[in-house]
Motif scaffolding. Structure first.
Motif, PDB file in Angstrom:
ATOM      1  N   GLY A 192       0.795  -1.221   0.000  1.00 20.53           N
ATOM      2  CA  GLY A 192       0.000   0.000   0.000  1.00 20.53           C
ATOM      3  C   GLY A 192       0.827   1.272   0.000  1.00 20.53           C
ATOM      4  O   GLY A 192       0.321   2.347  -0.321  1.00 20.53           O
ATOM      5  N   MET A 193       2.082   1.159   0.342  1.00 23.14           N
ATOM      6  CA  MET A 193       2.955   2.331   0.401  1.00 23.14           C
ATOM      7  C   MET A 193       3.026   3.044  -0.949  1.00 23.14           C
ATOM      8  O   MET A 193       3.177   4.258  -1.004  1.00 23.14           O
ATOM      9  N   ALA A 194       2.899   2.312  -2.024  1.00 27.18           N
ATOM     10  CA  ALA A 194       2.999   2.902  -3.363  1.00 27.18           C
ATOM     11  C   ALA A 194       1.886   3.913  -3.629  1.00 27.18           C
ATOM     12  O   ALA A 194       2.040   4.793  -4.476  1.00 27.18           O
ATOM     13  N   ARG A 195       0.774   3.803  -2.907  1.00 28.41           N
ATOM     14  CA  ARG A 195      -0.335   4.736  -3.091  1.00 28.41           C
ATOM     15  C   ARG A 195      -0.159   6.005  -2.257  1.00 28.41           C
ATOM     16  O   ARG A 195      -0.906   6.962  -2.436  1.00 28.41           O
ATOM     17  N   GLU A 196       0.787   6.012  -1.331  1.00 25.65           N
ATOM     18  CA  GLU A 196       1.029   7.177  -0.477  1.00 25.65           C
ATOM     19  C   GLU A 196       1.687   8.296  -1.284  1.00 25.65           C
ATOM     20  O   GLU A 196       2.418   8.024  -2.234  1.00 25.65           O
ATOM     21  N   PRO A 197       1.446   9.549  -0.886  1.00 29.49           N
ATOM     22  CA  PRO A 197       2.130  10.656  -1.570  1.00 29.49           C
ATOM     23  C   PRO A 197       3.646  10.526  -1.396  1.00 29.49           C
ATOM     24  O   PRO A 197       4.122  10.189  -0.320  1.00 29.49           O
ATOM     25  N   LYS A 198       4.367  10.789  -2.474  1.00 31.50           N
ATOM     26  CA  LYS A 198       5.821  10.650  -2.431  1.00 31.50           C
ATOM     27  C   LYS A 198       6.497  11.945  -2.020  1.00 31.50           C
ATOM     28  O   LYS A 198       7.579  11.940  -1.484  1.00 31.50           O
ATOM     29  N   GLY A 199       5.895  13.052  -2.337  1.00 28.95           N
ATOM     30  CA  GLY A 199       6.497  14.352  -2.092  1.00 28.95           C
ATOM     31  C   GLY A 199       7.137  14.879  -3.358  1.00 28.95           C
ATOM     32  O   GLY A 199       6.745  14.530  -4.467  1.00 28.95           O
ATOM     33  N   ILE A 200       8.163  15.668  -3.184  1.00 28.72           N
ATOM     34  CA  ILE A 200       8.844  16.297  -4.308  1.00 28.72           C
ATOM     35  C   ILE A 200      10.025  15.435  -4.728  1.00 28.72           C
ATOM     36  O   ILE A 200      10.864  15.068  -3.900  1.00 28.72           O
ATOM     37  N   ARG A 201      10.081  15.129  -6.007  1.00 24.35           N
ATOM     38  CA  ARG A 201      11.196  14.337  -6.541  1.00 24.35           C
ATOM     39  C   ARG A 201      12.416  15.232  -6.612  1.00 24.35           C
ATOM     40  O   ARG A 201      12.388  16.314  -7.183  1.00 24.35           O
ATOM     41  N   THR A 202      13.518  14.777  -6.014  1.00 23.08           N
ATOM     42  CA  THR A 202      14.757  15.550  -6.047  1.00 23.08           C
ATOM     43  C   THR A 202      15.821  14.869  -6.899  1.00 23.08           C
ATOM     44  O   THR A 202      16.961  15.315  -6.920  1.00 23.08           O
ATOM     45  N   GLY A 203      15.459  13.817  -7.563  1.00 24.29           N
ATOM     46  CA  GLY A 203      16.354  13.112  -8.471  1.00 24.29           C
ATOM     47  C   GLY A 203      15.789  11.745  -8.775  1.00 24.29           C
ATOM     48  O   GLY A 203      15.382  11.029  -7.869  1.00 24.29           O
ATOM     49  N   GLY A 204      15.720  11.398 -10.036  1.00 28.30           N
ATOM     50  CA  GLY A 204      15.200  10.090 -10.404  1.00 28.30           C
ATOM     51  C   GLY A 204      14.041  10.192 -11.377  1.00 28.30           C
ATOM     52  O   GLY A 204      13.908  11.175 -12.100  1.00 28.30           O
ATOM     53  N   THR A 205      13.181   9.166 -11.350  1.00 30.32           N
ATOM     54  CA  THR A 205      12.104   9.037 -12.324  1.00 30.32           C
ATOM     55  C   THR A 205      10.790   8.754 -11.607  1.00 30.32           C
ATOM     56  O   THR A 205      10.744   7.923 -10.699  1.00 30.32           O
ATOM     57  N   TYR A 206       9.717   9.437 -12.031  1.00 33.46           N
ATOM     58  CA  TYR A 206       8.398   9.156 -11.487  1.00 33.46           C
ATOM     59  C   TYR A 206       7.380   9.209 -12.614  1.00 33.46           C
ATOM     60  O   TYR A 206       7.144  10.256 -13.216  1.00 33.46           O
ATOM     61  N   VAL A 207       6.805   8.050 -12.907  1.00 33.21           N
ATOM     62  CA  VAL A 207       5.706   7.934 -13.856  1.00 33.21           C
ATOM     63  C   VAL A 207       4.602   7.207 -13.090  1.00 33.21           C
ATOM     64  O   VAL A 207       4.707   6.004 -12.859  1.00 33.21           O
ATOM     65  N   PRO A 208       3.558   7.943 -12.639  1.00 34.31           N
ATOM     66  CA  PRO A 208       2.522   7.342 -11.796  1.00 34.31           C
ATOM     67  C   PRO A 208       1.969   6.036 -12.378  1.00 34.31           C
ATOM     68  O   PRO A 208       1.646   5.956 -13.547  1.00 34.31           O
ATOM     69  N   GLY A 209       1.923   5.024 -11.529  1.00 36.12           N
ATOM     70  CA  GLY A 209       1.415   3.724 -11.925  1.00 36.12           C
ATOM     71  C   GLY A 209       2.385   2.875 -12.718  1.00 36.12           C
ATOM     72  O   GLY A 209       2.079   1.740 -13.055  1.00 36.12           O
ATOM     73  N   VAL A 210       3.572   3.424 -13.015  1.00 37.76           N
ATOM     74  CA  VAL A 210       4.550   2.692 -13.813  1.00 37.76           C
ATOM     75  C   VAL A 210       5.852   2.488 -13.042  1.00 37.76           C
ATOM     76  O   VAL A 210       6.302   1.364 -12.854  1.00 37.76           O
ATOM     77  N   ILE A 211       6.470   3.578 -12.592  1.00 35.47           N
ATOM     78  CA  ILE A 211       7.735   3.474 -11.869  1.00 35.47           C
ATOM     79  C   ILE A 211       7.922   4.669 -10.937  1.00 35.47           C
ATOM     80  O   ILE A 211       7.571   5.806 -11.279  1.00 35.47           O
ATOM     81  N   THR A 212       8.440   4.379  -9.769  1.00 36.63           N
ATOM     82  CA  THR A 212       8.863   5.402  -8.821  1.00 36.63           C
ATOM     83  C   THR A 212      10.287   5.036  -8.443  1.00 36.63           C
ATOM     84  O   THR A 212      10.523   3.989  -7.839  1.00 36.63           O
ATOM     85  N   ALA A 213      11.235   5.872  -8.821  1.00 37.62           N
ATOM     86  CA  ALA A 213      12.638   5.555  -8.575  1.00 37.62           C
ATOM     87  C   ALA A 213      13.423   6.834  -8.321  1.00 37.62           C
ATOM     88  O   ALA A 213      13.303   7.800  -9.075  1.00 37.62           O
ATOM     89  N   GLY A 214      14.197   6.820  -7.239  1.00 35.09           N
ATOM     90  CA  GLY A 214      15.047   7.960  -6.939  1.00 35.09           C
ATOM     91  C   GLY A 214      14.747   8.572  -5.589  1.00 35.09           C
ATOM     92  O   GLY A 214      14.157   7.947  -4.720  1.00 35.09           O
ATOM     93  N   ARG A 215      15.167   9.826  -5.438  1.00 41.62           N
ATOM     94  CA  ARG A 215      15.064  10.528  -4.162  1.00 41.62           C
ATOM     95  C   ARG A 215      13.827  11.419  -4.134  1.00 41.62           C
ATOM     96  O   ARG A 215      13.548  12.144  -5.089  1.00 41.62           O
ATOM     97  N   PHE A 216      13.137  11.397  -2.985  1.00 41.27           N
ATOM     98  CA  PHE A 216      11.944  12.212  -2.787  1.00 41.27           C
ATOM     99  C   PHE A 216      12.002  12.853  -1.404  1.00 41.27           C
ATOM    100  O   PHE A 216      12.613  12.314  -0.491  1.00 41.27           O
ATOM    101  N   ARG A 217      11.343  14.010  -1.287  1.00 41.08           N
ATOM    102  CA  ARG A 217      11.313  14.722  -0.009  1.00 41.08           C
ATOM    103  C   ARG A 217       9.878  15.142   0.274  1.00 41.08           C
ATOM    104  O   ARG A 217       9.211  15.730  -0.576  1.00 41.08           O
ATOM    105  N   ARG A 218       9.412  14.822   1.493  1.00 40.69           N
ATOM    106  CA  ARG A 218       8.042  15.161   1.879  1.00 40.69           C
ATOM    107  C   ARG A 218       8.021  15.494   3.370  1.00 40.69           C
ATOM    108  O   ARG A 218       8.437  14.678   4.194  1.00 40.69           O
ATOM    109  N   ASP A 219       7.537  16.679   3.695  1.00 40.38           N
ATOM    110  CA  ASP A 219       7.436  17.129   5.085  1.00 40.38           C
ATOM    111  C   ASP A 219       8.757  16.944   5.840  1.00 40.38           C
ATOM    112  O   ASP A 219       8.768  16.473   6.983  1.00 40.38           O
TER     113      ASP A 219
END
Length: 121
Positions: free
Chosen positions: A45-72
């Motif tokens: 279920g973690m994949a459905r949680e908000p990731k925050g701001i991508r600070t490096g990497g790739t994000y295509v919703p429903g396809v791939i989440t890879a790299g660094r993210f920052r949230r709160d």
């Protein structure tokens, strides 16, 4: 996908990214001191949680989440294409990241490996 290993002699948890994941995540390997690993869970279920701001990497919703993210103020590293195989590794005082969310081949075995390693540190 990531291959997770534990080196008890050196006191390290290593995540080795495989194939094109190295490109998508802009990283090929993570080494975390076992002393900074708080625990691990299998959490699709973690994949459905908000990731925050991508600070490096790739994000295509429903396809791939890879790299660094920052949230709160929390820093996380992701490498997930198939959420059913997502493992969340919580870190304390780890420096670069507060949490790792990684796709692994066998989530239950990976969680057991990490939990056993931190129980015997």
């Amino acid at each position: 996908m990531a291959l997770i290993s534990v080196d008890r002699e050196r006191g390290l948890l290593t995540a080795e990214l495989q194939g094109l994941d190295k490109l998508w995540a802009l990283k090929s390997r993570l080494e975390i001191p076992l002393a900074h690993v708080r625990g691990a869970t299998h959490d699709p279920g973690m994949a459905r949680e908000p990731k925050g701001i991508r600070t490096g990497g790739t994000y295509v919703p429903g396809v791939i989440t890879a790299g660094r993210f920052r949230r709160d103020g929390e820093r996380s590293f992701w490498d997930v294409k198939n959420p059913d195989k997502a493992v969340v590794i919580e870190l304390a005082d780890a420096g670069a990241y507060d949490r790792l969310v990684l796709e692994v081949d066998d989530p239950r075995a990976t969680v057991a490996l990490i939990e056993q390693a931190i129980a015997h540190r």
